[in-house]
Design an enzyme around this catalytic site. Structure first.
Site, short mmCIF file in Angstrom:
data_model
loop_
_atom_site.label_atom_id
_atom_site.label_comp_id
_atom_site.label_asym_id
_atom_site.label_seq_id
_atom_site.Cartn_x
_atom_site.Cartn_y
_atom_site.Cartn_z
N SER A 220 -95.36 -26.01 27.55
CA SER A 220 -94.66 -26.19 28.77
C SER A 220 -93.90 -24.92 29.44
CB SER A 220 -93.51 -27.32 28.23
OG SER A 220 -93.71 -28.45 28.09
N GLY A 222 -92.22 -24.79 32.02
CA GLY A 222 -90.78 -25.02 33.12
C GLY A 222 -91.23 -25.29 34.41
N ALA A 223 -91.08 -24.52 35.47
CA ALA A 223 -91.29 -24.81 36.73
C ALA A 223 -92.70 -24.38 37.00
CB ALA A 223 -90.38 -23.96 37.59
N GLY A 225 -95.38 -25.56 35.43
CA GLY A 225 -96.44 -26.27 34.84
C GLY A 225 -96.56 -26.27 33.52
N GLY A 251 -90.00 -33.14 28.07
CA GLY A 251 -90.97 -32.62 27.35
C GLY A 251 -91.70 -33.71 26.34
N ASP A 252 -90.94 -34.29 25.69
CA ASP A 252 -91.34 -35.47 24.85
C ASP A 252 -92.00 -36.46 25.51
OD1 ASP A 252 -89.80 -34.20 23.07
OD2 ASP A 252 -87.92 -35.41 23.61
#
Length: 316
Positions: A220, A222-223, A225, A251-252
């Site tokens: 992941s 974040g912003a 992708g 995220g889960d």
């Protein structure tokens, strides 16, 4: 069916406030109580998608009993390992712009007997599910090598294992050969011991984790992708988010979306992106349902440009 393992679950209380002012009396505009912990959230997201899931977790005291009750109401089958200590309670404070302040309790200390029983419970159940997702921090009493032991036992029983943890627990588990690891950008940087400023650097870091034992890496960013590096190739994807309400559990939800769509390849990555983007637009740690997803907005690129800079703004 997806089985999740959460060694350090929690009861999560989320409050929405107009602003976070230190020393002031704050009046919440909304609040909710959810069963928490990364693996617990994966199970909740799997159940919200209409798939079967079992959550294996140590539970103790009133918070533990309430977690089991709440999960059952959400369609999650619970296999509880009863412990002497009391399951922790966490607090999240969310501001209107999505800024999140979390207070995470350390959780109970598991005894050697409770640790062994938790491992044996997973090993016994490992022959049935399509995936085992082992997620989150380790409670007091469990060494960093605990996840490595779990991965080895589960894979020995024929299960595919997805691991979502960080720090010494992640690096210790890599030689055991988890089929998938899911770090975020900072956890990926920590695992390789260097900062990551471009997409190409993130790809090389993911490849390093694969060389150390991971079958695939779902990162992941974040912003920026998400990134998937596996034997099938290197894929990068994005999904637009109109307004961030809370990134707790996003995220889960993303990992759940990846696993319920087979756990491999760009199709699973697209599902992960759709689930993560939907989750950050929901309150607290609410998990998205199929009605919340916008798969048509997801964009996937194979072999993305290595010089693309990574931002410092994180969503999940």
């Amino acid at each position: 069916m997806i089985l999740t393992v959460t060694p350090n679950p929690s009861l999560d209380r989320t409050y929405e406030v107009p602003s976070l002012d230190r020393g002031a009396v704050l009046r919440a505009t909304g609040d909710r109580v959810d069963p928490g912990g990364k693996g617990v959230n994966v199970s909740r997201a799997v159940a919200a998608a209409g798939a079967l899931t079992t959550a294996v977790l140590p539970l103790g005291g009133y918070p533990g009993a309430l977690i089991a009750e709440l999960l059952g109401a959400q369609g999650v089958d619970v296999t509880a390992v009863t412990i002497v200590g009391q399951t922790r309670s966490n607090i999240s404070i969310v501001e209107p712009d999505g800024t999140l302040t979390k207070i995470n309790a350390p959780g109970p200390e598991l005894t050697a007997e409770e640790s062994a029983l938790l491992l044996e419970t997973v090993r016994t159940a490992a022959g049935g599910p399509s995936w085992i997702a082992a997620c989150g921090s380790l409670p007091r009493g469990l060494p960093p090598e605990w996840y490595a032991d779990l991965v080895a036992r589960a894979r020995g029983a024929g299960a595919r294992v997805a691991l979502d943890t960080s720090g010494p627990a992640l690096t210790a588990a890599l030689p055991a050969g988890p089929d998938l690891v899911k770090p975020n950008a900072s956890e990926l940087a920590q695992a390789v011991g260097r900062p990551l400023t471009t997409l190409g650097e993130a790809v090389r870091a993911a490849q390093e984790l694969r060389s150390r034992g991971a079958g695939a890496v779902l990162a992941s960013l974040g912003a920026d992708g998400q990134l998937l590096v596996s034997a099938e190739g290197t894929f990068h994807g994005t999904a637009p988010v109109t307004a961030v309400r809370s990134d707790v559990g996003a995220g889960d939800a993303s990992l759940a979306g990846f696993l319920i769509t087979g756990g491999t390849g760009p199709k699973a990555l697209a599902s992960a992106l759709a689930h993560g983007a939907a989750a950050v637009q929901l309150p607290g740690s609410a998990m998205p349902t199929p009605a919340d997803l916008r798969p048509e907005t997801v964009r996937i690129t194979e072999n993305p440009p290595p010089d693309q800079p990574l931002s410092t703004r994180a969503l999940y």
